[in-house]
Design a protein around this motif. Structure first.
Motif, PDB file in Angstrom:
ATOM      1  N   CYS A 286       0.834  -1.212   0.000  1.00  0.00           N
ATOM      2  CA  CYS A 286       0.000   0.000   0.000  1.00  0.00           C
ATOM      3  C   CYS A 286       0.866   1.259   0.000  1.00  0.00           C
ATOM      4  CB  CYS A 286      -0.929   0.003   1.210  1.00  0.00           C
ATOM      5  SG  CYS A 286      -2.237  -1.230   1.123  1.00  0.00           S
ATOM      6  N   GLN A 287       1.989   1.202   0.717  1.00  0.00           N
ATOM      7  CA  GLN A 287       2.912   2.339   0.725  1.00  0.00           C
ATOM      8  C   GLN A 287       3.454   2.593  -0.679  1.00  0.00           C
ATOM      9  OE1 GLN A 287       6.249   1.755   3.398  1.00  0.00           O
ATOM     10  NE2 GLN A 287       7.494   3.261   2.311  1.00  0.00           N
ATOM     11  N   LEU A 288       3.840   1.522  -1.374  1.00  0.00           N
ATOM     12  CA  LEU A 288       4.337   1.654  -2.747  1.00  0.00           C
ATOM     13  C   LEU A 288       3.221   2.109  -3.686  1.00  0.00           C
ATOM     14  CD1 LEU A 288       6.533  -1.568  -2.951  1.00  0.00           C
ATOM     15  CD2 LEU A 288       7.349   0.788  -2.873  1.00  0.00           C
ATOM     16  N   LEU A 289       2.007   1.634  -3.426  1.00  0.00           N
ATOM     17  CA  LEU A 289       0.876   1.976  -4.281  1.00  0.00           C
ATOM     18  C   LEU A 289       0.610   3.483  -4.259  1.00  0.00           C
ATOM     19  CD1 LEU A 289      -1.241   0.494  -6.042  1.00  0.00           C
ATOM     20  CD2 LEU A 289      -2.729   0.440  -4.049  1.00  0.00           C
ATOM     21  N   SER A 290       0.780   4.104  -3.117  1.00  0.00           N
ATOM     22  CA  SER A 290       0.523   5.541  -3.016  1.00  0.00           C
ATOM     23  C   SER A 290       1.708   6.381  -3.465  1.00  0.00           C
ATOM     24  CB  SER A 290       0.153   5.902  -1.576  1.00  0.00           C
ATOM     25  OG  SER A 290       1.207   5.542  -0.693  1.00  0.00           O
ATOM     26  N   SER A 291       2.925   5.807  -3.437  1.00  0.00           N
ATOM     27  CA  SER A 291       4.112   6.596  -3.782  1.00  0.00           C
ATOM     28  C   SER A 291       4.509   6.483  -5.248  1.00  0.00           C
ATOM     29  CB  SER A 291       5.299   6.172  -2.905  1.00  0.00           C
ATOM     30  OG  SER A 291       5.657   4.822  -3.167  1.00  0.00           O
ATOM     31  N   GLN A 292       4.093   5.415  -5.927  1.00  0.00           N
ATOM     32  CA  GLN A 292       4.490   5.214  -7.325  1.00  0.00           C
ATOM     33  C   GLN A 292       3.471   5.847  -8.265  1.00  0.00           C
ATOM     34  OE1 GLN A 292       7.527   3.628  -8.212  1.00  0.00           O
ATOM     35  NE2 GLN A 292       7.704   4.035  -6.033  1.00  0.00           N
ATOM     36  N   SER A 293       3.970   6.519  -9.300  1.00  0.00           N
ATOM     37  CA  SER A 293       3.078   7.178 -10.250  1.00  0.00           C
ATOM     38  C   SER A 293       2.881   6.370 -11.524  1.00  0.00           C
ATOM     39  CB  SER A 293       3.635   8.556 -10.621  1.00  0.00           C
ATOM     40  OG  SER A 293       4.943   8.432 -11.171  1.00  0.00           O
ATOM     41  N   ASP A 294       3.726   5.383 -11.771  1.00  0.00           N
ATOM     42  CA  ASP A 294       3.620   4.594 -12.999  1.00  0.00           C
ATOM     43  C   ASP A 294       2.425   3.639 -12.907  1.00  0.00           C
ATOM     44  OD1 ASP A 294       4.349   2.012 -14.676  1.00  0.00           O
ATOM     45  OD2 ASP A 294       5.492   3.674 -15.527  1.00  0.00           O
ATOM     46  N   SER A 295       1.545   3.687 -13.902  1.00  0.00           N
ATOM     47  CA  SER A 295       0.321   2.869 -13.858  1.00  0.00           C
ATOM     48  C   SER A 295       0.631   1.384 -13.919  1.00  0.00           C
ATOM     49  CB  SER A 295      -0.605   3.253 -15.026  1.00  0.00           C
ATOM     50  OG  SER A 295      -1.028   4.585 -14.900  1.00  0.00           O
ATOM     51  N   ASN A 296       1.636   0.978 -14.691  1.00  0.00           N
ATOM     52  CA  ASN A 296       1.984  -0.443 -14.775  1.00  0.00           C
ATOM     53  C   ASN A 296       2.458  -0.964 -13.425  1.00  0.00           C
ATOM     54  OD1 ASN A 296       1.435  -0.724 -17.555  1.00  0.00           O
ATOM     55  ND2 ASN A 296       3.380   0.226 -18.065  1.00  0.00           N
ATOM     56  N   VAL A 297       3.246  -0.165 -12.716  1.00  0.00           N
ATOM     57  CA  VAL A 297       3.703  -0.573 -11.376  1.00  0.00           C
ATOM     58  C   VAL A 297       2.509  -0.715 -10.446  1.00  0.00           C
ATOM     59  CG1 VAL A 297       5.076   0.148  -9.386  1.00  0.00           C
ATOM     60  CG2 VAL A 297       5.959   0.502 -11.695  1.00  0.00           C
ATOM     61  N   ARG A 298       1.579   0.219 -10.524  1.00  0.00           N
ATOM     62  CA  ARG A 298       0.402   0.143  -9.650  1.00  0.00           C
ATOM     63  C   ARG A 298      -0.442  -1.092  -9.957  1.00  0.00           C
ATOM     64  NH1 ARG A 298      -1.586   6.497  -9.380  1.00  0.00           N
ATOM     65  NH2 ARG A 298      -0.449   7.008  -7.477  1.00  0.00           N
ATOM     66  N   LEU A 299      -0.569  -1.440 -11.225  1.00  0.00           N
ATOM     67  CA  LEU A 299      -1.334  -2.640 -11.582  1.00  0.00           C
ATOM     68  C   LEU A 299      -0.679  -3.895 -11.009  1.00  0.00           C
ATOM     69  CD1 LEU A 299      -2.263  -1.796 -15.283  1.00  0.00           C
ATOM     70  CD2 LEU A 299      -3.834  -1.949 -13.357  1.00  0.00           C
TER      71      LEU A 299
END
Length: 950
Positions: A286-299
Motif C-alpha cells: 500500500c505504501q508503494l501503491l501511493s508513492s508510485q506514479s507509474d500505472s503499470n507498477v500500480r497494476l
C-alpha cells in the motif's frame, strides 16, 4: 541462430565477399578503418559467416594495437568465434591469445583490465582459462573498484563451470575475504551473489553476522540478501532459524529503495503466513501503491494485494482505506482494479467509511476536470450499488446524491444509477417514499430514453399514496407538454403544437449502426430499440422540462408505450386511493387523451417513421383497459409486475450467495493426518512474530496446506505421443500450459543398437506461438533416453499448432535421418475461464465487438437444455442467463455465455435453438469477440464438440 550466443546485433547488409576488404583494412595502419573492419567482421560472424582466414590476420595486426576501441572489438570477436573443433577439442590457435589476455589482465589501464575480466565471464574453455587464473586473482587486490568488481564476477563465472572447482578450488574462501574488506557497493554485491550461488553457508554466516547492519547496506546488496533468504528458507528446507530471517526482512522495510521494499513484501509472504508478517507485506504494498506514479507498477502492486486477499482476507480488511487512496490515479484500469479489490474486502465495520470515500469521489467527477469522468462515475455508481446491495443500511446515505446523476450525459452511468434506484426502492422500503418524491422532482432532467423508461416504471410501481400518484401523473403530463403533439395548419403544414413559430426542442437520435441484441439474444429491428437523447437545453426554459415530448417526437414509440403503461398503472391505483370519483375520472380522461395523441402522432405523416406494431398494440391495450377494468386485470397490473421483479432480485441474491459459498469452500485434511498442538510448544525466547509463524506452520501442516494435490489423470491427458512405436526414435511430450508460455518436456528414446549423433529436435509453430530457443544437439547412446525441454511464448487466445522433426546421424549412414513428429494442437480451453458480467455490459460489448462467428447447430442431442449444458462444458464458459429463465418446456431456448481469457480478452456466445417437429434441434450459435482469433477458435471448438456426448 544455430548456436547459443551471448551477443546479438542486427546486420542484414553483409556478405562473405566483404572478407577481403576487411582483411585489407585490418592490415593497414589507419585506426578508424581497423575499427570499422572489426565491426563488420563481428556482424558477419553473428550472421552465420565463418571467416576462417581472418583469425591469423587479427592475431598479427589487431592484437598488438593499443587503441581501446579496437581492444574492445577484439574481445567481442574472440567471444563469438568457434573455439573448439568438430570433436570438441579446443583449437590450438586459441593458445595464441592467452598471452595477450594475460597482458591485458596486467595492463596499467583500468578500462583494458575491466573489459578483459568481463570477457572472461563468457569463456567456458578450461584450457584457455587455466593459465589466466593467477592474473585474475591478483586483480582482487587492485586499488580501483572497477577492476575488483569484474574480477569477482570472473571468479564466480569460472567457479560455476563444470570443472571450475579444479581451476580455483579456494574461490569461496577468497571471495569471502574480499567481501569482508570491500567498500564498493557493486563489488560487494558481486561477491555476495557468488557466495550465495557457490557457498551458501558462507553467505548465510555473513548475513547473520551483519544482521544489525543490513539497513546500512547499499540497495544492490540488500536485494541480494533478500534473494538469499528466499533461497535458504524455501521448502523443503524450512530452517529452524526462519524467525531471524524474517526479522532481517522486516528491518529492510524502512529501506529508501522501492525495489527492496517490493522484494521484501514478496519475501515476507513466501516465508510466513503469520498475521503480523502478512500485515507488514500488505502495508508495504500500500505504501508503494501511493508513492508510485507509474500505472503499470500500480497494476502489478494491485495484483500482489489481490493475491494476499485470496489467502489472507482478514488481514487485508484492515488496509482497505489505504488501497482506496490509489483511486487518485488517472488510469481507469487502476481505478477498476482498486474498486474490485475493495468490494471484496467489505465488512460491516468498514462499509460506511468506504461508501463515504466513494461519495467524495463521485462529487469530484462533477467538476469536469477528470479525464473520462463519465466512465469513472459509472464505475463508482456500480461500486456503491454493490455496497448497498450487500449492506442495505448504507443505501440511504448515497441514493439521493446519486439520483442527481439521472440526467447525466453519460448514458451508461445514468442507466446504472436508475437501476440502483430501482433495486433500492424494492429492497429498502424505508427509503421508498423519499426516493419517489425525489424522482418526481428531478424527472424532467433525464435525457436518455432508457433511463426515462426505467424511471417511469419505478413511478408506476412504487407511487402508492394519493399525493405520490397525483405528483407522478402531474410530472408526466408536464414533461409531455401541450396536447396534441402536432397541429395541421390551414396550409396543410404540420407543426409542433407546443410552439407553432419554431421547434422548441432539438433532439438527436442516437442509434448504433449495429443491430441491437435483446435480452433473449434476438436482434431488434423495431424503433423501440432506438436510443434517443435530447440535446442540451437551457435550465429553466420550457424546453428543459419537455424531455418526454422531445424523445417521442424523435420517433421513440417504445418510450411512448412505457408512458401509456405507467399512466394506466397510476390511474388504476388512483381509483383505489382517491375517494372522489370525479377526480379519478378526470385523471383517467387525461391519460386517455395522452394515449390517443400518441397514436395520432404515430399514424400521421408528421414523423418519417410510423409507430411500430408492438408499441401500437401496447398503447391500444392500455386504452381498452382504462375503458373496461376487471379485478383480475387490476391485480395483474398493480401487483404481478412488482412481484416478478422481487422474485428476480431474490434469485439474483441467491445465485450470488451460492457463488460465495462455493468460493469459501476450503480443502480439509485427511482423517489420519498428524496434528501438532502448538499450545504444548515451548515459548521461551520467541517473539510474537516467531510464535505466530510457528502456529501458522502447524495449522498449515494440519490442514494440508503444505501439500499440493495433483490430478494424475489430468497429467496423463497432457502426454502426447509424437512418433510411432516402430520408429527408430520414440518421442512423447508432456505439455504444460502457463499463462503466457507453453513448456514441452519431450522424452526422446533411442530404440536402436547404435549411437545417435547430433540428434536435434526441430520445432516450428503456426498461430500466435513463438519458439523462445532452439534445442541443442545431443548424442544418444543405444537404448538410452534424453529429456529435452522447449519453451514457446503465447501472445493471444488462438488455437495454435506445433509441428517438427527429430533429425540425427549415425556412424554408418552418411546422410542425416529424419523422423516426422505428430502435430501438437494447443487447445484454446487452456486460456479461457468462466467469468461473469452484468447484462448491460454484455449487451454493450456485443454491440461493440467487430468479429462474429456464426455456427449452425448440427447435433444428435434432442433436448435443448442438454445441448446447452454440453456447449457450456465443452467451451468452459459461464451461462449468464438465470436458471429461472431456462425453466419449462417450450421447444426453444436462448442463452448468453461469457468467458474471459488470460490475456484479458472477452468471449461472448449467444445460443438460440428450437426443437423441430421431427425432434431435431436447429438454430445458431453466435460468437463475438474483439479479436478474430478467439472467435474462430471457439467456433472450431464448438463445431467439433457439438455433435454429442464426448
Amino acid at each position: 541462430m544455430d548456436k547459443p550466443s551471448t551477443l546479438l546485433v542486427h546486420f542484414d547488409k553483409g556478405s562473405a565477399a566483404m572478407a577481403n576488404e576487411i582483411k585489407a583494412d585490418l592490415e593497414g595502419s589507419d585506426v578508424a578503418a581497423k575499427v570499422e573492419a572489426m565491426k563488420r567482421a563481428v556482424m558477419l560472424l553473428l550472421n552465420g559467416e565463418t571467416l576462417p582466414t581472418l583469425f591469423i590476420t587479427i592475431v598479427r595486426y589487431v592484437l598488438p594495437s593499443e587503441d581501446h576501441t579496437i581492444q574492445k572489438l577484439l574481445l567481442l570477436y574472440l567471444e563469438i568465434i568457434d573455439k573448439r573443433d568438430a570433436a570438441g577439442r579446443v583449437l590450438p590457435e586459441m593458445i595464441l591469445i592467452c598471452q595477450n589476455l594475460r597482458n591485458n589482465l596486467q595492463h596499467p589501464n583500468e578500462y583494458i583490465r575491466g573489459v578483459t575480466l568481463r570477457f572472461l565471464c563468457r569463456l567456458s574453455e578450461p584450457e584457455v582459462l587455466e593459465p589466466l587464473v593467477p592474473s585474475i586473482l591478483e586483480n582482487l587486490e587492485h586499488r580501483h573498484h572497477f577492476i575488483r568488481r569484474h574480477a569477482l564476477s570472473a571468479i564466480s563465472a569460472i567457479y560455476r563451470l563444470p570443472q571450475g572447482d579444479q581451476l580455483i578450488p579456494d574461490a569461496p574462501e577468497l571471495v569471502e575475504r574480499a567481501l569482508a574488506s570491500e567498500q564498493d557497493a557493486s563489488a560487494r554485491r558481486n561477491a555476495f551473489v557468488m557466495l550465495c550461488l557457490c557457498g551458501t553457508e558462507r553467505a548465510v554466516a555473513y548475513l547473520l553476522s551483519n544482521a544489525e547492519r543490513v539497513m546500512e547496506w547499499p540497495d544492490l546488496l540488500q536485494m541480494a540478501a533478500v534473494d538469499l533468504i528466499r533461497k535458504v528458507c524455501r521448502p523443503p528446507n524450512h530452517r529452524a532459524d526462519k524467525g531471524r530471517y524474517i526479522k532481517i526482512i522486516l528491518s529492510l522495510r524502512s529501506s529508501p529503495s522501492t525495489a527492496v521494499l517490493y522484494e521484501c513484501a514478496g519475501a515476507i509472504v513466501s516465508l510466513s503466513s503469520a498475521p503480523t508478517a502478512v500485515r507488514a507485506a500488505a502495508e508495504t504494498y500500500c505504501q508503494l501503491l501511493s508513492s508510485q506514479s507509474d500505472s503499470n507498477v500500480r497494476l502489478i502492486l494491485l495484483d500482489r494485494l489481490n493475491e494476499l486477499h485470496t489467502s489472507h482476507r482478514d488481514v487485508m480488511v484492515d488496509v482497505v482505506m489505504d488501497v482506496l487512496r490509489a483511486l487518485a490515479s488517472p488510469n481507469l484500469d487502476v481505478k477498476r482494479k482498486v474498486l474490485d479489490l475493495v468490494l471484496d474486502l467489505l465488512t460491516p465495520r468498514n462499509v460506511e467509511e468506504v461508501v463515504l470515500y466513494l461519495k467524495k469521489e463521485v462529487v469530484k467527477t462533477q467538476s469536469g476536470e477528470l479525464d473520462k469522468g463519465g466512465e469513472y462515475r459509472q464505475m463508482l455508481v456500480q461500486a456503491i450499488h454493490a455496497c448497498a446491495v450487500e449492506y442495505p443500511e448504507v443505501a440511504g446515505s448515497v441514493v439521493h446524491l446519486l439520483m442527481d446523476f439521472l440526467g447525466d450525459t453519460n448514458v451508461a452511468a445514468a442507466v446504472d444509477v436508475v437501476l440502483f434506484v430501482r433495486e433500492i426502492t424494492e429492497t429498502n422500503p424505508k427509503l421508498c417514499v423519499s426516493m419517489i418524491q425525489r424522482l418526481s422532482d428531478i424527472f424532467y432532467q433525464i435525457r436518455a430514453s432508457r433511463v426515462c423508461s426505467i424511471a417511469l416504471w419505478i413511478l408506476g410501481e412504487y407511487s402508492l399514496s394519493l399525493s405520490e400518484v397525483e405528483s407522478a401523473i402531474a410530472t408526466i403530463k408536464q414533461c409531455l407538454g401541450d396536447l396534441p403533439f402536432f397541429t395541421i395548419s390551414e396550409e396543410g403544414e404540420t407543426t409542433d403544437s407546443s410552439k407553432p413559430a419554431q421547434p422548441v426542442v432539438n433532439s438527436v437520435t442516437v442509434s448504433s449502426r449495429r443491430p441491437v441484441v435483446l435480452a433473449d439474444g434476438t436482434y431488434a429491428t423495431q424503433s423501440a430499440a432506438t436510443e434517443a437523447i435530447s440535446t442540451p437545453v437551457t435550465p429553466g426554459s420550457l424546453a428543459s422540462t419537455l424531455n418526454l415530448r422531445s424523445l417521442i417526437l424523435s420517433g421513440d414509440f417504445f418510450l411512448a408505450a412505457v408512458v401509456a403503461c405507467t399512466l394506466t398503472k397510476l390511474v388504476l391505483r388512483l381509483e383505489e386511493v382517491q375517494r372522489s370519483k370525479v377526480e379519478a375520472n378526470k385523471a383517467c380522461t387525461g391519460a386517455l387523451l395522452v394515449m390517443t395523441s400518441i397514436l395520432q402522432l404515430g399514424l400521421s405523416s408528421y414523423l418519417p417513421q410510423p409507430i411500430d406494431n408492438d408499441s401500437y398494440d401496447r398503447i391500444v391495450l392500455c386504452v381498452r383497459l382504462l375503458c373496461n377494468t376487471g379485478d383480475d386485470l387490476r391485480r395483474i397490473w398493480l401487483q404481478s409486475c412488482r412481484q416478478s421483479f422481487a422474485k428476480m432480485l431474490a434469485e439474483k441474491q441467491f445465485r450470488e450467495t451460492e457463488e460465495m459459498r462455493a468460493k469459501a469452500q476450503i480443502s480439509h485434511a485427511q482423517p489420519d493426518d498428524l496434528i501438532d498442538f502448538y499450545h504444548l510448544k515451548s515459548r521461551k525466547g520467541m517473539s510474537q512474530l516467531e510464535l505466530e509463524d510457528e502456529v501458522q506452520d502447524d495449522l498449515k501442516a494440519a490442514t494440508g496446506g503444505f501439500t499440493k494435490e495433483t490430478d494424475d489423470a489430468n497429467r496423463l491427458n497432457r502426454i502426447l505421443q509424437l512418433t510411432g512405436f516402430s520408429d527408430p526414435v520414440y518421442a512423447e511430450a508432456f505439455v504444460t500450459v502457463h499463462h503466457y508460455d507453453i513448456v514441452l518436456d519431450v522424452t526422446v528414446v533411442n530404440r536402436t543398437k547404435e549411437t545417435l549423433q547430433n540428434l536435434c529436435l526441430e520445432l516450428a509453430t503456426m498461430g500466435d506461438l513463438k519458439l523462445v530457443d532452439r534445442p541443442q544437439n545431443y548424442t544418444l547412446a543405444p537404448e538410452s533416453s534424453k529429456q529435452v525441454r522447449a519453451n514457446i511464448k503465447v501472445s493471444s487466445t488462438e488455437t495454435g499448432v506445433i509441428f517438427g522433426n527429430i533429425v540425427y546421424e549415425t556412424s554408418n549412414v552418411m546422410e542425416r535421418s529424419v523422423v516426422v513428429l505428430n502435430d501438437i494442437h494447443i487447445d484454446i480451453m487452456d486460456y479461457i475461464s468462466p467469468a461473469t458480467c452484468a447484462d448491460v455490459t454484455f449487451r454493450n460489448m456485443w454491440a461493440e465487438f467487430e468479429w462474429e462467428n456464426k455456427v449452425a447447430v448440427n447435433t444428435v442431442i434432442q433436448d435443448e437444455k442438454k445441448f446447452l449444458n454440453h456447449v457450456i462444458k465443452s467451451t468452459n464458459m459461464k451461462c449468464l442467463t438465470p436458471p429461472s429463465a431456462l425453466d419449462g418446456e417450450c421447444g426453444y431456448i436462448a442463452a448468453n455465455l461469457y468467458a474471459k481469457s488470460v490475456f484479458g480478452e472477452d468471449a461472448l456466445v449467444n445460443i438460440s435453438i428450437e426443437k423441430q417437429v421431427d425432434g431435431k434441434l436447429s438454430g445458431h450459435i453466435r460468437i463475438r469477440s474483439k479479436t478474430q482469433g478467439i472467435a474462430l477458435s471457439l467456433g472450431d471448438k464448438i463445431t467439433l464438440k457439438q455433435k454429442g456426448g464426448s
